[in-house]
Design a protein around this motif. Structure first.
Motif, short mmCIF file in Angstrom:
data_model
loop_
_atom_site.label_atom_id
_atom_site.label_comp_id
_atom_site.label_asym_id
_atom_site.label_seq_id
_atom_site.Cartn_x
_atom_site.Cartn_y
_atom_site.Cartn_z
N UNK A 111 0.81 -1.22 0.00
CA UNK A 111 0.00 0.00 0.00
C UNK A 111 0.84 1.28 0.00
N UNK A 112 2.17 1.13 -0.06
CA UNK A 112 3.10 2.26 -0.11
C UNK A 112 2.89 3.21 1.07
N UNK A 113 3.05 2.67 2.28
CA UNK A 113 2.81 3.43 3.50
C UNK A 113 4.12 3.76 4.21
N UNK A 114 4.19 4.94 4.81
CA UNK A 114 5.30 5.26 5.70
C UNK A 114 5.03 4.60 7.05
N UNK A 115 6.03 4.61 7.92
CA UNK A 115 5.85 4.03 9.25
C UNK A 115 4.77 4.78 10.02
N UNK A 116 4.73 6.09 9.87
CA UNK A 116 3.70 6.89 10.55
C UNK A 116 2.31 6.52 10.05
N UNK A 117 2.14 6.38 8.72
CA UNK A 117 0.83 6.00 8.17
C UNK A 117 0.41 4.61 8.63
N UNK A 118 1.36 3.68 8.66
CA UNK A 118 1.03 2.34 9.13
C UNK A 118 0.65 2.36 10.61
N UNK A 119 1.37 3.15 11.41
CA UNK A 119 1.02 3.27 12.81
C UNK A 119 -0.36 3.85 13.01
N UNK A 120 -0.71 4.86 12.22
CA UNK A 120 -2.04 5.45 12.32
C UNK A 120 -3.12 4.47 11.88
N UNK A 121 -2.83 3.66 10.86
CA UNK A 121 -3.80 2.65 10.43
C UNK A 121 -4.08 1.66 11.55
N UNK A 122 -3.05 1.28 12.30
CA UNK A 122 -3.26 0.38 13.43
C UNK A 122 -3.97 1.09 14.58
N UNK A 136 5.04 5.24 18.02
CA UNK A 136 6.21 4.47 17.55
C UNK A 136 6.43 4.69 16.06
N UNK A 137 5.36 4.76 15.27
CA UNK A 137 5.52 5.03 13.85
C UNK A 137 6.24 6.34 13.61
N UNK A 138 5.85 7.38 14.38
CA UNK A 138 6.51 8.67 14.24
C UNK A 138 7.98 8.59 14.66
N UNK A 139 8.26 7.84 15.72
CA UNK A 139 9.66 7.68 16.17
C UNK A 139 10.50 6.98 15.11
N UNK A 140 9.94 5.96 14.46
CA UNK A 140 10.68 5.21 13.44
C UNK A 140 10.94 6.09 12.22
N UNK A 192 16.69 3.42 15.22
CA UNK A 192 16.85 3.90 16.58
C UNK A 192 15.53 4.24 17.24
N UNK A 193 14.49 4.47 16.43
CA UNK A 193 13.18 4.76 16.98
C UNK A 193 12.60 3.59 17.75
N UNK A 194 12.96 2.37 17.35
CA UNK A 194 12.46 1.20 18.06
C UNK A 194 12.98 1.17 19.50
N UNK A 195 14.30 1.42 19.67
CA UNK A 195 14.86 1.42 21.01
C UNK A 195 14.26 2.54 21.86
#
Length: 452
Positions: A56-67, A407-411, A417-420
């Motif tokens: 779906x060509x999503x950024x980490x932030x978009x995927x986080x918001x979808x969840x 977390x999506x925004x951090x990544x 490093x956003x995961x840690x």
């Protein structure tokens, strides 16, 4: 107005001495599987995170918001259905929920883009929001208070087993048949369970809320000796008012403390569901197949913690130890251990050490639900049990709305490093939750205040 107390008799197939029986344990087993399906539904997007983002060509932030969209209606539904559970058969409510789960999987399974995915997850969240409090109420209604720790823990264990059992299989389906095929598998599982529940499910005979009257005291005495029996018998006298307002329950230190502690625990659960598979693959270098197996490690730790907590809490309560220590302190200790492991992550040397700390931190941190459910069930009068549990769950699961997006925004901002950073934030929250559990949770103190 003082309500005339109703003495609840065990349903057919239960033992008056134990509050259990064949039917009680059959219902409990079905509800364990109910929660397994529930959390398999929740975990599937996390397992397919990389595939969905690529498709779906999503950024980490978009995927986080979808969840996070999953939780938009989750909390409101938990409150509404939790209140309804005080008046409507839990068997009926649970059957309707299970059918709706399966229906909710279909739109995204057929196809569509981000909008369809978000809409279907919102619908699924609304249907699944009340699942845990209603399942706990349905289970606990088959057992008296002092015997609820094990069945309550088993239903909570279904959360863990849902991921442990489904993760390898769903990962295989995703890798070989695509992430949409995994949604069809989950839809079928929900329908099969609904048929089994329609045939074998039933409502129990014990009120959720500390038992009133002689019967509760007799059950406690049979299981724990004179001291524990006396303690259980006097927690709620026969004259307990059924119309204690919800605002008094929600203003109690115990309800506030248990809800805050559970919120921090659920934050960890949300991260395990949504981002842990990606952390294992993208930051720690596990292959997709290996990540699908390693991801179950924190859930295994959580399962052992749940069973251990149930055993320790039950042992303490049978010996007359109050639930302030048996529940609040034991639960707070688990959160504190989880916090220590999360905060120690920067000290880890290598992938194995990091994985072990993740498993211990998230596994122990996410092991609080049974403490929360049994404590609120003890605190609330029987006529307010469903609403008190449902409202707690609504507040707590707001963590699921916030955590994936944060977390999506951090990544996106910090890369791997956003995961840690997300793990360290979790450690700080768990520290706060542990303090709340130790310092605020005291059901016996607050029950006395509610009944004045």
């Amino acid at each position: 107005m003082t309500a005339v107390p109703t003495v609840h008799r065990p349903s057919a197939g239960t033992s008056p001495a134990t509050g259990g029986g064949t039917r009680a344990w059959t219902v409990t087993a079905l509800l364990v599987v109910f929660m397994m399906v529930n959390f398999a539904d929740k975990s599937v997007l996390g397992l397919a995170a990389d595939e969905i983002r690529a498709d779906l060509d999503l950024s980490a932030t978009q995927f986080g918001l979808a969840n996070s969209a999953f939780f938009l209606l989750f909390s409101a539904a938990a409150v509404v259905v939790g209140l309804a559970a005080d008046r409507v058969s839990t068997k009926t409510l649970i059957l309707v929920m299970a059918v709706l789960w399966s229906v909710a999987q279909v739109p995204a399974a057929f196809g569509g883009g981000l909008a369809v995915l978000v809409a279907s997850r919102m619908f699924l969240g609304a249907a699944e929001g009340p699942a845990f409090p209603v399942a706990q109420k349905a289970t606990l209604s088959w057992f008296p208070d002092e015997r609820r720790n094990l069945p309550g823990a088993l239903v909570t264990l279904g959360v863990t087993l849902g991921v442990i059992v489904s993760a390898p299989g769903l990962s295989w389906v995703i890798q070989h048949h695509g992430w949409r095929a995994a949604l069809w598998v989950l839809a079928a599982a929900g329908l099969v369970w609904a048929v089994a529940w329609a045939a074998l499910g039933a409502d129990g005979g014990h009120s959720v809320g500390t038992e009133s009257g002689t019967e509760a005291g007799m059950d406690a005495g049979a299981g724990a000796g004179t001291e524990a029996g006396t303690e259980a018998a006097v927690v709620r006298p026969v004259t307990t008012r059924a119309d204690v307002p919800y605002r008094k329950i929600f203003a109690s230190r115990t309800w506030i403390g248990i809800t805050l502690a559970y919120f921090t625990s659920y934050w960890c659960v949300a991260l395990m569901l949504v981002w842990l598979p990606s952390y294992l693959r993208n930051a720690l270098g596990y292959s997709a197949d290996a990540a699908g197996t390693v991801v179950i490690a924190p859930w295994l730790v959580g399962a052992l913690a749940l069973l251990g907590q149930a055993a320790v809490t039950g042992w303490l309560m049978r010996r007359g130890i109050g639930s302030r220590r048996a529940r609040g302190w034991v639960g707070g200790g688990l959160l504190a251990l989880g916090a220590a492991c999360c905060l120690a992550l920067p000290l880890a040397d290598g992938r194995t050490a990091t994985t072990v700390l993740l498993a211990l931190g998230f596994g122990l941190g996410g092991s609080y639900p049974t403490i929360a459910a049994t404590t609120v069930a003890e605190l609330a009068p029987p006529s307010r049990g469903g609403g008190a549990l449902g409202t707690m769950n609504a507040v707590v699961t707001a963590a699921g709305l916030a955590a994936p997006a944060v977390v999506g925004a951090l990544v996106d901002a910090r890369g791997v490093g956003g995961y840690q950073s997300a793990v360290l934030v979790s450690g700080l929250l768990l520290t706060l939750g542990a303090a709340a559990s130790f310092l605020m949770v005291d059901p016996q103190r607050d029950i006395a205040r509610l009944d004045t």
